[in-house]
Write an enzyme that holds these catalytic residues in place. Structure first.
Site, PDB file in Angstrom:
ATOM      1  N   ILE A 165      38.270  21.841  46.820  1.00 53.42           N
ATOM      2  CA  ILE A 165      37.523  20.676  46.332  1.00 53.42           C
ATOM      3  C   ILE A 165      37.200  20.892  44.851  1.00 53.42           C
ATOM      4  CG2 ILE A 165      36.588  20.088  48.610  1.00 53.42           C
ATOM      5  CD1 ILE A 165      33.901  21.322  47.659  1.00 53.42           C
ATOM      6  N   PRO A 166      37.061  19.801  44.093  1.00 45.12           N
ATOM      7  CA  PRO A 166      36.882  19.933  42.643  1.00 45.12           C
ATOM      8  C   PRO A 166      35.770  20.894  42.236  1.00 45.12           C
ATOM      9  CG  PRO A 166      37.292  17.650  43.199  1.00 45.12           C
ATOM     10  CD  PRO A 166      37.176  18.381  44.507  1.00 45.12           C
ATOM     11  N   THR A 214      59.283  26.155  44.815  1.00 42.48           N
ATOM     12  CA  THR A 214      60.750  26.302  44.768  1.00 42.48           C
ATOM     13  C   THR A 214      61.306  26.788  46.116  1.00 42.48           C
ATOM     14  OG1 THR A 214      60.257  28.368  43.611  1.00 42.48           O
ATOM     15  CG2 THR A 214      61.158  26.593  42.306  1.00 42.48           C
ATOM     16  N   GLY A 245      61.300  37.308  39.595  1.00 38.00           N
ATOM     17  CA  GLY A 245      60.645  38.301  40.450  1.00 38.00           C
ATOM     18  C   GLY A 245      61.640  39.298  40.978  1.00 38.00           C
ATOM     19  N   ARG A 246      62.022  39.099  42.255  1.00 33.97           N
ATOM     20  CA  ARG A 246      62.818  40.094  42.962  1.00 33.97           C
ATOM     21  C   ARG A 246      64.120  40.487  42.268  1.00 33.97           C
ATOM     22  NH1 ARG A 246      61.803  36.883  48.438  1.00 33.97           N
ATOM     23  NH2 ARG A 246      61.491  35.301  46.816  1.00 33.97           N
ATOM     24  N   LYS A 253      47.296  29.712  42.086  1.00 35.89           N
ATOM     25  CA  LYS A 253      47.562  28.391  42.703  1.00 35.89           C
ATOM     26  C   LYS A 253      46.326  27.821  43.390  1.00 35.89           C
ATOM     27  CE  LYS A 253      52.457  29.385  43.714  1.00 35.89           C
ATOM     28  NZ  LYS A 253      52.553  30.850  43.550  1.00 35.89           N
ATOM     29  N   LEU A 254      45.280  27.568  42.611  1.00 34.33           N
ATOM     30  CA  LEU A 254      44.036  27.071  43.212  1.00 34.33           C
ATOM     31  C   LEU A 254      44.238  25.677  43.816  1.00 34.33           C
ATOM     32  CD1 LEU A 254      43.053  29.481  41.480  1.00 34.33           C
ATOM     33  CD2 LEU A 254      40.981  28.177  41.036  1.00 34.33           C
ATOM     34  N   HIS A 255      43.637  25.466  44.972  1.00 36.10           N
ATOM     35  CA  HIS A 255      43.738  24.172  45.679  1.00 36.10           C
ATOM     36  C   HIS A 255      42.520  24.070  46.594  1.00 36.10           C
ATOM     37  CE1 HIS A 255      46.507  21.297  48.223  1.00 36.10           C
ATOM     38  NE2 HIS A 255      45.347  20.754  47.887  1.00 36.10           N
ATOM     39  N   LYS A 293      53.447  38.191  35.441  1.00 34.96           N
ATOM     40  CA  LYS A 293      52.756  37.275  36.346  1.00 34.96           C
ATOM     41  C   LYS A 293      52.048  38.084  37.416  1.00 34.96           C
ATOM     42  CE  LYS A 293      54.780  34.571  39.577  1.00 34.96           C
ATOM     43  NZ  LYS A 293      53.957  34.756  40.793  1.00 34.96           N
TER      44      LYS A 293
HETATM   45  O1  C5P Z   1      61.081  37.012  43.666  1.00 28.50           O
HETATM   46  P1  C5P Z   1      61.141  35.634  43.101  1.00 28.50           P
HETATM   47  O2  C5P Z   1      61.889  35.562  41.791  1.00 28.50           O
HETATM   48  O3  C5P Z   1      61.586  34.600  44.092  1.00 28.50           O
HETATM   49  O4  C5P Z   1      59.602  35.324  42.746  1.00 28.50           O
HETATM   50  C1  C5P Z   1      59.172  34.081  42.272  1.00 28.50           C
HETATM   51  C2  C5P Z   1      57.704  34.177  41.971  1.00 28.50           C
HETATM   52  O5  C5P Z   1      57.256  32.911  41.486  1.00 28.50           O
HETATM   53  C3  C5P Z   1      56.822  34.523  43.154  1.00 28.50           C
HETATM   54  O6  C5P Z   1      55.762  35.335  42.658  1.00 28.50           O
HETATM   55  C4  C5P Z   1      56.266  33.195  43.628  1.00 28.50           C
HETATM   56  O7  C5P Z   1      54.974  33.314  44.152  1.00 28.50           O
HETATM   57  C5  C5P Z   1      56.222  32.400  42.315  1.00 28.50           C
HETATM   58  N1  C5P Z   1      56.332  30.955  42.457  1.00 28.50           N
HETATM   59  C6  C5P Z   1      57.409  30.331  43.049  1.00 28.50           C
HETATM   60  N2  C5P Z   1      57.452  28.960  43.146  1.00 28.50           N
HETATM   61  C7  C5P Z   1      56.453  28.221  42.635  1.00 28.50           C
HETATM   62  C8  C5P Z   1      55.356  28.844  42.022  1.00 28.50           C
HETATM   63  C9  C5P Z   1      55.345  30.227  41.930  1.00 28.50           C
HETATM   64  O8  C5P Z   1      58.344  31.002  43.483  1.00 28.50           O
HETATM   65  N3  C5P Z   1      56.531  26.913  42.675  1.00 28.50           N
END
Ligand code: C5P
Length: 238
Positions: A65-66, A120, A211-212, A61-63, A32
């Protein structure tokens, strides 16, 4: 899409990415690329990762105007990513425009387009007091998922806790991509709705984003394999 484990490359530049990926040898990964990396390196990072045979989720994560989203997606479609995304809060007209842009810009097969529902990192208290949405997180996420489906999108980003309900309402083929993944001993950081890979799998998630837990690990490859085993092991038992 064969239930991938997607690694979030939240790094500041390509040097850090290369150092991190050196831990994985020739393993083909699903990666990603988010705003931190893309804003520094631009399209060249996507081309470089694709050339190595990795799958790519471009998480911008585009947001907007259309019309702006449509034009931006037309350009992004040319990068040849596997998944791109928008915020469902941008509305149906914006999501439909995103798809139109992708269709126009793609050379043949367009990428999957999914919508972020509630991040999240958002808690129910935050959603209710700051966004003034007076329902439960599940209801808000399901509503956003429904309008994403009505707009023709392929799925959503949601937490593991909402995946099952979305699938039961919107069908198996509607993708649920779930970040906020941690092993039990990991720090949750800024994330609020975290779950383990095996929990996400049991809830029927289509993909997990880690991610982390992996990128900050002393031994990223080992941690990746551990997550993958929990994700796929639970998948095999399902
Ligand atoms: O490090 P971690 O596992 O928390 O990373 C989660 C990744 O998923 C980050 O790159 C974050 O931008 C992305 N993400 C998220 N929640 C969302 C959409 C994307 O945590 N709803």
């Amino acid at each position: 899409m064969k239930k991938p484990l997607i690694i979030a490359l939240d790094f500041a530049g390509k040097e850090e990415v290369n150092t991190f990926l050196a831990n994985f040898g020739n393993e083909k990964l699903f990666l990603k690329v988010g705003m931190e990396l893309f804003y520094q390196e631009g399209p060249s990072i996507v081309y470089a990762l694709k050339e190595k045979g990795h799958g790519i989720f471009l998480d911008l994560k585009l947001h907007d105007i259309p019309n702006t989203v449509k034009s931006a997606m037309k350009g992004l479609a040319r990068l040849g990513c596997d998944i791109v995304n928008v915020h469902a809060a941008g509305g149906k007209a914006m999501m439909e425009a995103a798809l139109e842009g992708l269709e126009t810009g793609s050379n043949g097969k367009r990428p999957y387009c999914i919508a972020v529902t509630q991040l999240t990192s958002t808690s129910v208290q935050q959603m209710q007091s700051e966004q003034l949405i007076p329902v439960t997180l599940n209801e808000s996420v399901l509503h956003y998922a429904s309008i994403a489906k009505e707009s023709g999108l392929d799925g959503v980003v949601c937490s593991s806790f909402e995946a099952k309900e979305i699938t039961s309402h919107l069908g198996e083929s509607f993708l649920t991509v779930t970040p906020g993944i941690r092993l039990l001993a990991d720090d949750s950081g800024d994330q609020k709705r975290v779950a383990t890979p095996d929990f996400a799998s049991a809830e029927g998630a289509s993909a997990i984003v880690v991610g982390r837990s992996v990128t900050k690990s002393q031994n990223p490859f080992e941690k990746y394999l551990q997550c993958k085993q929990l994700w796929e092991g639970a998948l095999n038992e399902a």
